[in-house]
Design a protein around this motif. Structure first.
Motif, mmCIF file in Angstrom:
data_model
loop_
_atom_site.group_PDB
_atom_site.id
_atom_site.type_symbol
_atom_site.label_atom_id
_atom_site.label_comp_id
_atom_site.label_asym_id
_atom_site.label_seq_id
_atom_site.Cartn_x
_atom_site.Cartn_y
_atom_site.Cartn_z
ATOM 1 N N LEU A 33 94.530 -63.081 160.498
ATOM 2 C CA LEU A 33 93.783 -62.112 159.710
ATOM 3 C C LEU A 33 94.749 -61.143 159.035
ATOM 4 C CD1 LEU A 33 90.963 -61.064 158.928
ATOM 5 C CD2 LEU A 33 91.104 -59.543 160.916
ATOM 6 N N SER A 34 94.595 -60.972 157.710
ATOM 7 C CA SER A 34 95.532 -60.154 156.934
ATOM 8 C C SER A 34 94.841 -58.896 156.427
ATOM 9 C CB SER A 34 96.085 -60.953 155.749
ATOM 10 O OG SER A 34 96.816 -62.085 156.203
ATOM 11 N N ILE A 35 95.585 -57.822 156.398
ATOM 12 C CA ILE A 35 95.104 -56.536 155.890
ATOM 13 C C ILE A 35 95.680 -56.339 154.492
ATOM 14 C CG2 ILE A 35 94.967 -54.058 156.285
ATOM 15 C CD1 ILE A 35 93.562 -55.793 158.383
ATOM 16 N N PRO A 36 94.859 -56.014 153.499
ATOM 17 C CA PRO A 36 95.398 -55.835 152.141
ATOM 18 C C PRO A 36 96.340 -54.642 152.066
ATOM 19 C CG PRO A 36 93.088 -55.177 152.242
ATOM 20 C CD PRO A 36 93.398 -55.822 153.552
ATOM 21 N N ILE A 37 97.385 -54.799 151.256
ATOM 22 C CA ILE A 37 98.312 -53.682 151.044
ATOM 23 C C ILE A 37 97.731 -52.681 150.059
ATOM 24 C CG2 ILE A 37 100.368 -55.056 151.590
ATOM 25 C CD1 ILE A 37 100.841 -55.289 148.553
ATOM 26 N N SER A 38 96.738 -53.104 149.268
ATOM 27 C CA SER A 38 96.101 -52.187 148.323
ATOM 28 C C SER A 38 94.762 -52.760 147.877
ATOM 29 C CB SER A 38 96.992 -51.933 147.106
ATOM 30 O OG SER A 38 97.127 -53.113 146.336
ATOM 31 N N THR A 39 93.869 -51.879 147.456
ATOM 32 C CA THR A 39 92.610 -52.280 146.831
ATOM 33 C C THR A 39 92.493 -51.552 145.504
ATOM 34 O OG1 THR A 39 91.377 -50.531 147.948
ATOM 35 C CG2 THR A 39 91.457 -52.682 149.036
ATOM 36 N N GLU A 40 91.772 -52.149 144.588
ATOM 37 C CA GLU A 40 91.657 -51.580 143.236
ATOM 38 C C GLU A 40 90.267 -51.867 142.699
ATOM 39 O OE1 GLU A 40 94.141 -51.760 138.987
ATOM 40 O OE2 GLU A 40 94.518 -53.224 140.577
ATOM 41 N N ILE A 41 89.719 -50.924 141.966
ATOM 42 C CA ILE A 41 88.401 -51.079 141.349
ATOM 43 C C ILE A 41 88.540 -50.787 139.860
ATOM 44 C CG2 ILE A 41 86.029 -50.242 141.260
ATOM 45 C CD1 ILE A 41 86.338 -49.500 144.223
ATOM 46 N N LEU A 42 88.092 -51.729 139.025
ATOM 47 C CA LEU A 42 88.128 -51.567 137.578
ATOM 48 C C LEU A 42 86.725 -51.746 137.012
ATOM 49 C CD1 LEU A 42 91.294 -53.652 136.596
ATOM 50 C CD2 LEU A 42 91.124 -51.182 136.793
ATOM 51 N N PHE A 43 86.470 -51.108 135.868
ATOM 52 C CA PHE A 43 85.225 -51.304 135.136
ATOM 53 C C PHE A 43 85.538 -52.127 133.890
ATOM 54 C CE2 PHE A 43 84.456 -47.390 137.537
ATOM 55 C CZ PHE A 43 83.292 -47.759 138.214
ATOM 56 N N LEU A 44 84.807 -53.225 133.736
ATOM 57 C CA LEU A 44 85.083 -54.185 132.677
ATOM 58 C C LEU A 44 83.836 -54.436 131.853
ATOM 59 C CD1 LEU A 44 86.853 -56.745 135.024
ATOM 60 C CD2 LEU A 44 88.037 -55.179 133.501
ATOM 61 N N LYS A 45 84.045 -55.018 130.684
ATOM 62 C CA LYS A 45 82.935 -55.501 129.859
ATOM 63 C C LYS A 45 83.313 -56.875 129.328
ATOM 64 C CE LYS A 45 84.714 -53.058 125.786
ATOM 65 N NZ LYS A 45 84.427 -52.052 124.725
ATOM 66 N N ALA A 46 82.315 -57.722 129.169
ATOM 67 C CA ALA A 46 82.552 -59.078 128.699
ATOM 68 C C ALA A 46 82.618 -59.108 127.181
ATOM 69 C CB ALA A 46 81.445 -60.013 129.190
ATOM 70 N N ASN A 47 83.398 -60.052 126.655
ATOM 71 C CA ASN A 47 83.412 -60.309 125.215
ATOM 72 C C ASN A 47 83.567 -61.807 125.007
ATOM 73 O OD1 ASN A 47 86.152 -60.837 125.646
ATOM 74 N ND2 ASN A 47 86.775 -58.791 125.024
#
Length: 583
Positions: A277-291
């Motif tokens: 079992l691995s623990i993430p070194i970082s998490t990230e949240i982005l807001f995107l839109k499709a094209n």
């Protein structure tokens, strides 16, 4: 490896040249049509923007006087604004509330297929239109709360469009379709509550992003990334909160969605690497839109309704080398979500799959038999040497020994048994010879020519790109310490990052690959603190890559920079780096 490429990926690879962006690429090539219709569904109206070629003006304005002058055609169109492009409801034709016509320039568009050979048919596909000046017509149709519409292009007697029209559509900021040919009457169903469900009845014209909830697993030389793409609707349903598709994304709503996403998804899909079992070194949240070509980030102050928004959640895991297996336990199923598309990407290429409740694991296995990890080792100084084969040197020494002993009178008087003496010498010489190296290298003084300097510089640039594969900042600095001098390390690192951590269209940090074609424009040699230093100005070509959210981006670049290379502790290192231009 080739078996893992889908037909779509193969077509894109064959047809695209040095510029590739792959995710939602229309295979129709309709973006090259001489006439383009952009359909926008607004709150109470339908806006149609038409780019009309002067050569096809008679299809849109029947009875127009033929003319080679687009200005004369425009004058006629402005006085006869009724265009043969109609919108109908179940009750009949809708009269546009506003119509305008003017001369304009074509909107620039990219098509990976323009002018290429279709591998399915062997035929050349159309080029982008050569006439850049067009008639731009804008039509506004009042549709109020209507949910069913029909788009009528100009038709001939057989019910087929009398002009070649490519069209694209969107509901609010949500794309409904990519580019398709509008060759007949098309029926459109509008979902007023959720623009994501607006679609055409024609199954060939589907919303290009039918599965907003998706998972992506990227296995790279120094990191494993698990990315989840979801809608605010999914998130709010999971957390039992109300969803309003037309609510504007404000600063407060952005912070709320970010906080809710992190609290809900953190540790939701446990990841094991080589059965641990691995623990993430970082998490990230982005807001995107499709094209029409994939996704782009939503700017911080951009006005967009949350029904058109996508949330990207990313977890990064650091690895020293490619593992043998990676498994993600998918736990985001509901009564309405029982199949989730996934994409697994490793150095061999993409592998599309999906997870279902009976098989909820995203699994990757290492089948790379000839894979070589990127090399970020120090670059040793290679001193010019004279190479003498040991066999030649040993034979020469042995011959000199025989000559000297045979001519020595002293040896002749003392040695009563010369045959026995030489036999003993030969027997002793054989193991000595095999214990010696195969050749003798003698350092020679000399200077480095331009070709050797280009090889050293290009090797350093390539190994820098390998070092930048490292996701952890401290580990990255350790890797770069092999290649960058301690003097002015932070400044040099900052300048290098401008080149080796480029921003991509999705807002991610891309990577630099395929460095080559280095050309040294200027070179000067000096000695600083007793160390040999070269100051050069050079330019080289490379490819910027980004793999994220199921999107592949590859862009060719030419970089020009001023570089100082110093001989330090028998290794070549970059002591200064200043980018001059990046194109």
């Amino acid at each position: 490896m080739g078996k893992r490429l889908t037909l779509l990926w193969l077509l894109i690879t064959l047809l695209a040249s040095s510029y590739i962006r792959a995710d939602f690429i229309s295979l129709s090539g309709a973006e090259t049509a001489p006439n383009i219709a952009e359909v926008e569904i607004l709150s109470h109206s339908l806006r149609v923007t038409l780019e009309i070629s002067a050569a096809d003006a008679d299809a849109f304005w029947p009875g127009i006087t033929p003319s080679e002058s687009i200005y004369e055609i425009a004058r006629f169109a402005q006085t006869h604004k009724e265009i043969a492009f109609e919108v109908h409801s179940p009750k009949g034709r809708i009269i546009p509330s506003n119509t305008s016509v003017r001369i304009a320039q074509r909107k620039p568009r990219y098509s990976p297929f323009a002018g290429k050979v279709d591998p399915r048919t062997g035929l050349h596909l159309p080029e982008l239109p050569s006439d850049k000046t067009i008639l731009l017509a804008t039509l506004e149709f009042p549709i109020q709360e209507l949910k069913n519409l029909k788009l009528h292009p100009p038709l001939d007697n057989d019910g087929i469009a009398s002009a070649t029209i490519g069209f694209t559509s969107q509901h609010g900021r949500t794309p409904v379709s990519g580019f398709h040919y509008l060759s007949r009457i098309e029926s459109l169903k509008i979902d007023r509550e959720d623009p994501w469900n607006t679609r055409f009845e024609n199954q060939d014209i589907n919303p290009h992003n039918r599965y907003p909830l998706r998972s992506f697993l990227y296995v790279e030389p120094r990191q494993v990334r698990h990315e989840i793409l979801l809608r605010p609707r999914d998130l709010l349903q999971w957390t039992a909160q109300p969803f309003d598709a037309w609510q504007t994304l404000t600063r407060e709503k952005r912070a709320f969605l970010q906080r809710t996403t992190e609290e809900f998804l953190q540790n939701k899909n446990p990841t094991t690497i080589d059965q641990e079992l691995s623990i993430p070194i970082s998490t990230e949240i982005l807001f995107l839109k499709a094209n029409n070509i994939g996704f782009t980030t939503v700017k911080h102050d951009e006005q967009i309704e949350i029904g058109s928004l996508l949330i990207g959640y990313r977890e990064k895991f650091s690895i020293k080398e490619l593992p043998q297996s990676v498994t993600v336990d998918w736990k985001l199923f509901t009564e309405t979500i029982n199949s989730v598309p996934t994409l697994i990407q490793d150095p061999a290429g993409p592998f599309p799959t999906h997870v279902v409740p009976d098989f909820p694991d995203i699994q990757w296995r290492n089948y790379l038999y000839d894979y070589r990890a990127p090399n970020s080792d120090p670059v040793p100084v290679k001193t010019p040497n004279a190479v003498i084969p040991m066999a030649v040197l040993f034979s020469f020494c042995f011959a000199v020994f025989f000559i000297l002993t045979l001519r020595s009178k002293k040896m002749e008087t003392k040695n009563k048994h010369p045959i026995l003496f030489y036999s003993v010498v030969i027997i002793c010489a054989v193991p000595i010879y095999y214990a010696l190296p195969g050749e003798l290298r003698i350092p020679l003084p000399g200077t480095i020519n331009t070709k050797a300097l280009e090889e050293i510089t290009e090797t350093l640039l390539i190994r820098l790109s390998a070092a930048y594969e490292e996701p952890e900042n401290e580990e990255l600095k350790l890797q770069l310490a092999n290649l960058v001098s301690r003097d002015n390390f932070d400044k040099t690192l900052s300048n290098l990052s401008q080149v080796y951590q480029p921003q991509t269209s999705t807002g991610n940090q891309g990577s630099v690959k395929s460095i080559g074609d280095l050309e040294v424009e200027y070179a000067d040699q000096t000695f600083e603190n007793g160390s040999k230093t070269f100051r050069i100005i050079g330019k080289w070509r490379s490819i910027t890559e980004d793999y994220s959210w199921g999107h592949m981006e590859q862009l060719p670049r030419e970089t020009r920079a001023s570089i100082e290379i110093t001989q330090s502790d028998n290794y070549w290192k970059i002591s200064a780096f200043t980018p001059l231009s990046i194109r």
